[in-house]
Design an enzyme around this catalytic site. Structure first.
Site, PDB file in Angstrom:
ATOM      1  N   THR A 148       0.865  -1.189   0.000  1.00 35.48           N
ATOM      2  CA  THR A 148       0.000   0.000   0.000  1.00 35.48           C
ATOM      3  C   THR A 148       0.894   1.229   0.000  1.00 35.48           C
ATOM      4  O   THR A 148       1.633   1.464   0.958  1.00 35.48           O
ATOM      5  CB  THR A 148      -0.898  -0.023   1.252  1.00 35.48           C
TER       6      THR A 148
ATOM      7  N   CYS B 162      -3.707  -2.390   9.165  1.00 33.72           N
ATOM      8  CA  CYS B 162      -3.808  -1.461   8.027  1.00 33.72           C
ATOM      9  C   CYS B 162      -4.629  -0.191   8.279  1.00 33.72           C
ATOM     10  O   CYS B 162      -4.176   0.899   7.929  1.00 33.72           O
ATOM     11  CB  CYS B 162      -4.371  -2.199   6.814  1.00 33.72           C
TER      12      CYS B 162
HETATM   13  N1  LIG Z   1      -1.484  -7.568   6.048  1.00 35.04           N
HETATM   14  C1  LIG Z   1      -2.593  -7.211   5.404  1.00 35.04           C
HETATM   15  O1  LIG Z   1      -3.704  -7.621   5.720  1.00 35.04           O
HETATM   16  C2  LIG Z   1      -2.508  -6.298   4.198  1.00 35.04           C
HETATM   17  C3  LIG Z   1      -3.605  -6.205   3.341  1.00 35.04           C
HETATM   18  C4  LIG Z   1      -3.521  -5.381   2.221  1.00 35.04           C
HETATM   19  C5  LIG Z   1      -2.346  -4.655   1.993  1.00 35.04           C
HETATM   20  N2  LIG Z   1      -1.297  -4.747   2.868  1.00 35.04           N
HETATM   21  C6  LIG Z   1      -0.088  -3.961   2.557  1.00 35.04           C
HETATM   22  O2  LIG Z   1       0.881  -4.843   1.989  1.00 35.04           O
HETATM   23  C7  LIG Z   1       2.211  -4.454   2.383  1.00 35.04           C
HETATM   24  C8  LIG Z   1       2.913  -5.628   3.069  1.00 35.04           C
HETATM   25  O3  LIG Z   1       2.199  -5.922   4.255  1.00 35.04           O
HETATM   26  P1  LIG Z   1       2.480  -7.277   5.067  1.00 35.04           P
HETATM   27  O4  LIG Z   1       1.461  -7.311   6.155  1.00 35.04           O
HETATM   28  O5  LIG Z   1       2.574  -8.414   4.113  1.00 35.04           O
HETATM   29  O6  LIG Z   1       3.954  -6.941   5.661  1.00 35.04           O
HETATM   30  P2  LIG Z   1       4.927  -7.901   6.488  1.00 35.04           P
HETATM   31  O7  LIG Z   1       5.639  -7.016   7.445  1.00 35.04           O
HETATM   32  O8  LIG Z   1       4.173  -9.094   6.970  1.00 35.04           O
HETATM   33  O9  LIG Z   1       5.977  -8.427   5.380  1.00 35.04           O
HETATM   34  C9  LIG Z   1       6.937  -7.655   4.754  1.00 35.04           C
HETATM   35  C10 LIG Z   1       8.136  -8.550   4.426  1.00 35.04           C
HETATM   36  O10 LIG Z   1       9.020  -7.862   3.532  1.00 35.04           O
HETATM   37  C11 LIG Z   1      10.350  -8.251   3.845  1.00 35.04           C
HETATM   38  N3  LIG Z   1      11.257  -7.282   3.224  1.00 35.04           N
HETATM   39  C12 LIG Z   1      11.420  -5.959   3.520  1.00 35.04           C
HETATM   40  N4  LIG Z   1      12.311  -5.399   2.671  1.00 35.04           N
HETATM   41  C13 LIG Z   1      12.708  -6.371   1.813  1.00 35.04           C
HETATM   42  C14 LIG Z   1      13.605  -6.405   0.700  1.00 35.04           C
HETATM   43  N5  LIG Z   1      14.275  -5.318   0.268  1.00 35.04           N
HETATM   44  N6  LIG Z   1      13.778  -7.581   0.031  1.00 35.04           N
HETATM   45  C15 LIG Z   1      13.116  -8.701   0.437  1.00 35.04           C
HETATM   46  N7  LIG Z   1      12.248  -8.722   1.482  1.00 35.04           N
HETATM   47  C16 LIG Z   1      12.044  -7.571   2.159  1.00 35.04           C
HETATM   48  C17 LIG Z   1      10.356  -8.298   5.367  1.00 35.04           C
HETATM   49  O11 LIG Z   1      11.433  -9.065   5.860  1.00 35.04           O
HETATM   50  C18 LIG Z   1       8.979  -8.940   5.655  1.00 35.04           C
HETATM   51  O12 LIG Z   1       9.076 -10.356   5.725  1.00 35.04           O
HETATM   52  C19 LIG Z   1       2.034  -3.213   3.263  1.00 35.04           C
HETATM   53  O13 LIG Z   1       2.176  -2.065   2.456  1.00 35.04           O
HETATM   54  C20 LIG Z   1       0.599  -3.346   3.769  1.00 35.04           C
HETATM   55  O14 LIG Z   1       0.025  -2.094   4.074  1.00 35.04           O
HETATM   56  C21 LIG Z   1      -1.346  -5.559   3.945  1.00 35.04           C
END
Ligand SMILES: NC(=O)c1ccc[n+]([C@@H]2O[C@H](COP(=O)([O-])OP(=O)(O)OC[C@H]3O[C@@H](n4cnc5c(N)ncnc54)[C@H](O)[C@@H]3O)[C@@H](O)[C@H]2O)c1
Length: 283
Positions: free
Chosen positions: A123, A264
């Site tokens: 996001t 979120c």
């Molecule tokens: N969790 C939800 O329900 C949800 C729903 C819709 C959108 N989102 C959005 O999606 C995005 C991700 O959310 P999430 O909950 O999956 O996050 P999360 O924190 O669970 O996962 C992010 C992952 O990215 C990895 N990472 C960071 N930098 C990296 C890099 N350079 N190379 C490789 N890996 C890297 C981290 O180690 C981590 O495992 C956010 O922007 C969030 O707002 C989340």
């Protein structure tokens, strides 16, 4: 097509697993070696109904892989999703921290070979696609690429169902070439008559924040009506039912309670307000 996913968190793991189940070759990447080593052994770092079976099934079928090697994975990919976190920054009230997204873009740019579509699932605020285009062009001036916005609307707890049977898919892209790639990716869902909104990256980025902020507003609205009900002998559950049956309003997100939370809504409502202040249109 070969797909790679940068960031194997909630969104990255679900997205990667579901695309592999639709038949694509997917590699989920993460900086967290322990997480990747666990996933290679079938250890799922989050609880999501049905996810463990789906990961194991597609890993066995050799469609789903896990790696920490961004460079070698990205160079063989047709599509690279960015699914890293975008938490609030501490220095500017509410604004999203895009440093993980920009770092991922730099990693991708260094590894690109041949036309590649880079898709933000994270996001991200309006104008991030433009910034990613500039970062990638700066690092790798000759490679052919497009940046596409494809926000994720899944709910934790029903993430697989939400991915496989979404209310809609939103795709923000600037070129027909990228649109064709995105149509191929989502073809299995279009066959189920999933509506697709093709738009500019800017509209797509804003759709995600507007959607979450609208849902958060519904929750806050019914809580304020609940406060009024307590003072005037009305019953908020009846009020919610009475207004929710109006299809223009809808029944969902009208349960009075402790307010909104989760990973979120709090950050996305603040980030929308911060973006609006940046554009001098306070909300
Ligand atoms: N969790 C939800 O329900 C949800 C729903 C819709 C959108 N989102 C959005 O999606 C995005 C991700 O959310 P999430 O909950 O999956 O996050 P999360 O924190 O669970 O996962 C992010 C992952 O990215 C990895 N990472 C960071 N930098 C990296 C890099 N350079 N190379 C490789 N890996 C890297 C981290 O180690 C981590 O495992 C956010 O922007 C969030 O707002 C989340």
């Amino acid at each position: 097509m070969n797909i790679s996913i940068i960031g194997t968190g909630y969104v990255g793991l679900v997205t990667g697993t579901c695309f592999s189940d639709l038949g694509f070759q997917v590699t989920c990447l993460d900086l967290d070696r322990q997480k990747i080593d666990g996933l290679k052994k079938g250890v799922i770092p989050i609880y999501e109904p049905g996810l463990e079976n789906l990961v194991q099934k597609n890993a066995r079928a050799k469609r789903l892989f896990f790696s920490t090697d961004t460079k070698n994975t990205v160079k063989d990919s047709d599509v690279v999703f960015i699914a890293v976190g975008t938490p609030p920054v501490l220095s500017k009230v509410g604004a999203a921290d895009l440093s993980y997204v920009f770092d991922a873009a730099k990693d991708i740019a260094e590894s690109l070979e041949g036309y590649t579509v880079i898709v933000t699932k994270s996001t991200v605020p309006v104008d991030t696609a433009k910034k990613l285009e500039a970062i990638i062009r700066d690092v790798n001036p000759i490679v052919e690429f497009d940046v596409v916005s494809n926000p994720e609307f899944l709910r934790e707890g029903s993430a697989i169902e939400d991915f496989m049977r979404p209310d809609r898919v939103v795709v923000g892209c600037r070129t027909e070439r990228a649109e064709k790639v995105m149509r191929t990716l989502y073809q299995p869902l279009f066959q189920l008559e999933t509506p697709i909104v093709f738009t500019s990256p800017e509209s797509s980025e804003l759709i995600k924040y507007a959607a979450n902020s609208f849902l958060a507003t519904k929750i806050t609205f019914i809580n304020q009506i609940a406060d009024l009900c307590e003072k005037c002998d009305a019953n908020v559950n009846d009020v919610a039912l009475g207004i929710g049956l109006d299809t223009r309003i809808g029944k969902k997100f009208l349960n009075a309670g402790p307010g909104y939370g989760g990973s979120c809504f709090p950050k996305d409502t603040l980030a929308l307000a911060a973006t609006a202040r940046d554009f001098d249109v306070p909300l």
